[in-house]
Scaffold this motif. Structure first.
Motif, PDB file in Angstrom:
ATOM      1  N   ASN A  74       0.802  -1.225   0.000  1.00  0.00           N
ATOM      2  CA  ASN A  74       0.000   0.000   0.000  1.00  0.00           C
ATOM      3  C   ASN A  74       0.836   1.277   0.000  1.00  0.00           C
ATOM      4  O   ASN A  74       0.299   2.373  -0.154  1.00  0.00           O
ATOM      5  CB  ASN A  74      -0.932   0.011   1.210  1.00  0.00           C
ATOM      6  CG  ASN A  74      -1.929  -1.115   1.160  1.00  0.00           C
ATOM      7  OD1 ASN A  74      -2.337  -1.562   0.089  1.00  0.00           O
ATOM      8  ND2 ASN A  74      -2.317  -1.615   2.325  1.00  0.00           N
ATOM      9  N   LEU A  75       2.151   1.149   0.157  1.00  0.00           N
ATOM     10  CA  LEU A  75       2.993   2.335   0.267  1.00  0.00           C
ATOM     11  C   LEU A  75       3.115   3.100  -1.050  1.00  0.00           C
ATOM     12  O   LEU A  75       2.916   4.316  -1.086  1.00  0.00           O
ATOM     13  CB  LEU A  75       4.386   1.962   0.783  1.00  0.00           C
ATOM     14  CG  LEU A  75       5.353   3.128   0.961  1.00  0.00           C
ATOM     15  CD1 LEU A  75       4.780   4.194   1.885  1.00  0.00           C
ATOM     16  CD2 LEU A  75       6.683   2.618   1.478  1.00  0.00           C
ATOM     17  N   LYS A  76       3.417   2.424  -2.137  1.00  0.00           N
ATOM     18  CA  LYS A  76       3.616   3.114  -3.417  1.00  0.00           C
ATOM     19  C   LYS A  76       2.369   3.885  -3.852  1.00  0.00           C
ATOM     20  O   LYS A  76       2.469   5.067  -4.207  1.00  0.00           O
ATOM     21  CB  LYS A  76       4.051   2.135  -4.498  1.00  0.00           C
ATOM     22  CG  LYS A  76       4.398   2.815  -5.802  1.00  0.00           C
ATOM     23  CD  LYS A  76       4.929   1.831  -6.828  1.00  0.00           C
ATOM     24  CE  LYS A  76       5.259   2.530  -8.130  1.00  0.00           C
ATOM     25  NZ  LYS A  76       5.799   1.614  -9.127  1.00  0.00           N
ATOM     26  N   PRO A  77       1.173   3.272  -3.804  1.00  0.00           N
ATOM     27  CA  PRO A  77      -0.019   4.049  -4.182  1.00  0.00           C
ATOM     28  C   PRO A  77      -0.268   5.249  -3.260  1.00  0.00           C
ATOM     29  O   PRO A  77      -0.691   6.308  -3.712  1.00  0.00           O
ATOM     30  CB  PRO A  77      -1.171   3.052  -4.092  1.00  0.00           C
ATOM     31  CG  PRO A  77      -0.558   1.703  -4.031  1.00  0.00           C
ATOM     32  CD  PRO A  77       0.848   1.878  -3.552  1.00  0.00           C
ATOM     33  N   ALA A  78       0.019   5.079  -1.970  1.00  0.00           N
ATOM     34  CA  ALA A  78      -0.181   6.187  -1.031  1.00  0.00           C
ATOM     35  C   ALA A  78       0.769   7.339  -1.337  1.00  0.00           C
ATOM     36  O   ALA A  78       0.366   8.508  -1.319  1.00  0.00           O
ATOM     37  CB  ALA A  78       0.014   5.706   0.405  1.00  0.00           C
ATOM     38  N   LEU A  79       2.023   7.026  -1.625  1.00  0.00           N
ATOM     39  CA  LEU A  79       2.997   8.071  -1.962  1.00  0.00           C
ATOM     40  C   LEU A  79       2.620   8.761  -3.267  1.00  0.00           C
ATOM     41  O   LEU A  79       2.659   9.995  -3.356  1.00  0.00           O
ATOM     42  CB  LEU A  79       4.398   7.479  -2.071  1.00  0.00           C
ATOM     43  CG  LEU A  79       5.051   7.047  -0.760  1.00  0.00           C
ATOM     44  CD1 LEU A  79       6.337   6.285  -1.038  1.00  0.00           C
ATOM     45  CD2 LEU A  79       5.296   8.236   0.146  1.00  0.00           C
ATOM     46  N   SER A  80       2.250   7.984  -4.267  1.00  0.00           N
ATOM     47  CA  SER A  80       1.858   8.565  -5.555  1.00  0.00           C
ATOM     48  C   SER A  80       0.689   9.523  -5.392  1.00  0.00           C
ATOM     49  O   SER A  80       0.685  10.625  -5.942  1.00  0.00           O
ATOM     50  CB  SER A  80       1.492   7.464  -6.547  1.00  0.00           C
ATOM     51  OG  SER A  80       2.607   6.679  -6.853  1.00  0.00           O
ATOM     52  N   SER A  81      -0.293   9.118  -4.624  1.00  0.00           N
ATOM     53  CA  SER A  81      -1.459   9.958  -4.387  1.00  0.00           C
ATOM     54  C   SER A  81      -1.077  11.229  -3.635  1.00  0.00           C
ATOM     55  O   SER A  81      -1.507  12.333  -3.987  1.00  0.00           O
ATOM     56  CB  SER A  81      -2.500   9.170  -3.597  1.00  0.00           C
ATOM     57  OG  SER A  81      -3.586   9.993  -3.258  1.00  0.00           O
ATOM     58  N   GLY A  87      -1.007  20.548  -0.443  1.00  0.00           N
ATOM     59  CA  GLY A  87      -1.154  20.567   1.009  1.00  0.00           C
ATOM     60  C   GLY A  87      -0.195  19.630   1.730  1.00  0.00           C
ATOM     61  O   GLY A  87       0.472  18.804   1.130  1.00  0.00           O
ATOM     62  N   ALA A  88      -0.172  19.806   3.040  1.00  0.00           N
ATOM     63  CA  ALA A  88       0.697  19.004   3.892  1.00  0.00           C
ATOM     64  C   ALA A  88       0.013  17.689   4.255  1.00  0.00           C
ATOM     65  O   ALA A  88      -1.157  17.676   4.628  1.00  0.00           O
ATOM     66  CB  ALA A  88       1.049  19.787   5.154  1.00  0.00           C
ATOM     67  N   LYS A  89       0.776  16.611   4.124  1.00  0.00           N
ATOM     68  CA  LYS A  89       0.254  15.282   4.407  1.00  0.00           C
ATOM     69  C   LYS A  89       1.281  14.483   5.191  1.00  0.00           C
ATOM     70  O   LYS A  89       2.483  14.721   5.070  1.00  0.00           O
ATOM     71  CB  LYS A  89      -0.054  14.544   3.106  1.00  0.00           C
ATOM     72  CG  LYS A  89      -1.137  15.208   2.289  1.00  0.00           C
ATOM     73  CD  LYS A  89      -1.084  14.826   0.834  1.00  0.00           C
ATOM     74  CE  LYS A  89       0.077  15.338   0.073  1.00  0.00           C
ATOM     75  NZ  LYS A  89       0.228  16.774  -0.120  1.00  0.00           N
ATOM     76  N   LEU A  90       0.797  13.537   5.982  1.00  0.00           N
ATOM     77  CA  LEU A  90       1.681  12.630   6.691  1.00  0.00           C
ATOM     78  C   LEU A  90       1.303  11.201   6.335  1.00  0.00           C
ATOM     79  O   LEU A  90       0.116  10.855   6.311  1.00  0.00           O
ATOM     80  CB  LEU A  90       1.581  12.809   8.207  1.00  0.00           C
ATOM     81  CG  LEU A  90       2.458  11.832   8.989  1.00  0.00           C
ATOM     82  CD1 LEU A  90       3.368  12.563   9.948  1.00  0.00           C
ATOM     83  CD2 LEU A  90       1.647  10.784   9.691  1.00  0.00           C
ATOM     84  N   ILE A  91       2.317  10.398   6.057  1.00  0.00           N
ATOM     85  CA  ILE A  91       2.119   8.974   5.839  1.00  0.00           C
ATOM     86  C   ILE A  91       2.929   8.253   6.900  1.00  0.00           C
ATOM     87  O   ILE A  91       4.160   8.383   6.959  1.00  0.00           O
ATOM     88  CB  ILE A  91       2.560   8.545   4.425  1.00  0.00           C
ATOM     89  CG1 ILE A  91       1.723   9.279   3.378  1.00  0.00           C
ATOM     90  CG2 ILE A  91       2.435   7.030   4.270  1.00  0.00           C
ATOM     91  CD1 ILE A  91       2.202   9.084   1.961  1.00  0.00           C
ATOM     92  N   GLU A  92       2.242   7.555   7.777  1.00  0.00           N
ATOM     93  CA  GLU A  92       2.890   6.769   8.825  1.00  0.00           C
ATOM     94  C   GLU A  92       3.024   5.345   8.319  1.00  0.00           C
ATOM     95  O   GLU A  92       2.030   4.697   7.994  1.00  0.00           O
ATOM     96  CB  GLU A  92       2.041   6.803  10.102  1.00  0.00           C
ATOM     97  CG  GLU A  92       2.594   5.934  11.210  1.00  0.00           C
ATOM     98  CD  GLU A  92       1.690   5.881  12.434  1.00  0.00           C
ATOM     99  OE1 GLU A  92       2.120   5.302  13.435  1.00  0.00           O
ATOM    100  OE2 GLU A  92       0.554   6.411  12.391  1.00  0.00           O
ATOM    101  N   VAL A  93       4.259   4.871   8.239  1.00  0.00           N
ATOM    102  CA  VAL A  93       4.531   3.520   7.745  1.00  0.00           C
ATOM    103  C   VAL A  93       4.971   2.679   8.939  1.00  0.00           C
ATOM    104  O   VAL A  93       6.018   2.930   9.535  1.00  0.00           O
ATOM    105  CB  VAL A  93       5.624   3.514   6.656  1.00  0.00           C
ATOM    106  CG1 VAL A  93       5.864   2.101   6.157  1.00  0.00           C
ATOM    107  CG2 VAL A  93       5.244   4.449   5.516  1.00  0.00           C
ATOM    108  N   VAL A  94       4.175   1.702   9.302  1.00  0.00           N
ATOM    109  CA  VAL A  94       4.466   0.857  10.448  1.00  0.00           C
ATOM    110  C   VAL A  94       5.370  -0.291  10.009  1.00  0.00           C
ATOM    111  O   VAL A  94       5.071  -1.009   9.070  1.00  0.00           O
ATOM    112  CB  VAL A  94       3.157   0.308  11.069  1.00  0.00           C
ATOM    113  CG1 VAL A  94       3.467  -0.596  12.256  1.00  0.00           C
ATOM    114  CG2 VAL A  94       2.238   1.449  11.471  1.00  0.00           C
ATOM    115  N   VAL A  95       6.514  -0.421  10.704  1.00  0.00           N
ATOM    116  CA  VAL A  95       7.468  -1.487  10.414  1.00  0.00           C
ATOM    117  C   VAL A  95       7.811  -2.234  11.714  1.00  0.00           C
ATOM    118  O   VAL A  95       7.563  -1.740  12.810  1.00  0.00           O
ATOM    119  CB  VAL A  95       8.771  -0.940   9.769  1.00  0.00           C
ATOM    120  CG1 VAL A  95       8.469  -0.278   8.435  1.00  0.00           C
ATOM    121  CG2 VAL A  95       9.491   0.002  10.693  1.00  0.00           C
ATOM    122  N   ASP A  96       8.423  -3.383  11.564  1.00  0.00           N
ATOM    123  CA  ASP A  96       8.840  -4.188  12.712  1.00  0.00           C
ATOM    124  C   ASP A  96       9.920  -3.441  13.479  1.00  0.00           C
ATOM    125  O   ASP A  96      10.908  -2.983  12.908  1.00  0.00           O
ATOM    126  CB  ASP A  96       9.360  -5.531  12.205  1.00  0.00           C
ATOM    127  CG  ASP A  96       9.757  -6.473  13.324  1.00  0.00           C
ATOM    128  OD1 ASP A  96       9.519  -6.151  14.516  1.00  0.00           O
ATOM    129  OD2 ASP A  96      10.306  -7.545  13.012  1.00  0.00           O
TER     130      ASP A  96
END
Length: 99
Positions: A74-81, A87-96
């Motif tokens: 889901n990361l690539k589509p979220a970044l592309s969008s 505007g300002a956006k935050l994408i939190e990517v949960v990793v181990d």
């Protein structure tokens, strides 16, 4: 957690900014360095587990659009969008967070 207040500034000034937080549940890099350089695995105050930090919720409360990613696909589509929209956006990517 070092400068989370900068998110408010980005929202306030309507900056065309996409912020990605890689959430490993704490200060993993500091834990790795303590272990590697000092052989110390006594980590005090380096885990955001109890209570967990909700970076997406925090970003929304500071005026940003925010999204939490828990699956790599889901990361690539979220970044592309995010990059296509203003505007300002935050994408939190949960990793181990395990060492």
């Amino acid at each position: 957690m070092y400068s989370i207040q900068a998110l408010w500034t980005a929202a306030h000034h309507k900056l065309p900014l996409s912020v990605v937080i890689v959430n490993n549940g704490g200060y993993r890099i500091i834990k790795q360095r303590l272990l590697a350089f000092h052989g110390d695995d006594h980590y005090v105050g380096m885990d955001f587990i109890d209570p967990p930090v909700d970076f997406t919720g925090m970003a929304k409360s500071l005026g940003l659009e925010a999204l939490r990613i828990t699956e790599a696909k889901n990361l690539k589509p979220a970044l592309s969008s995010a990059f296509r929209r203003p505007g300002a956006k935050l994408i939190e990517v949960v990793v181990d967070g395990a060492l």
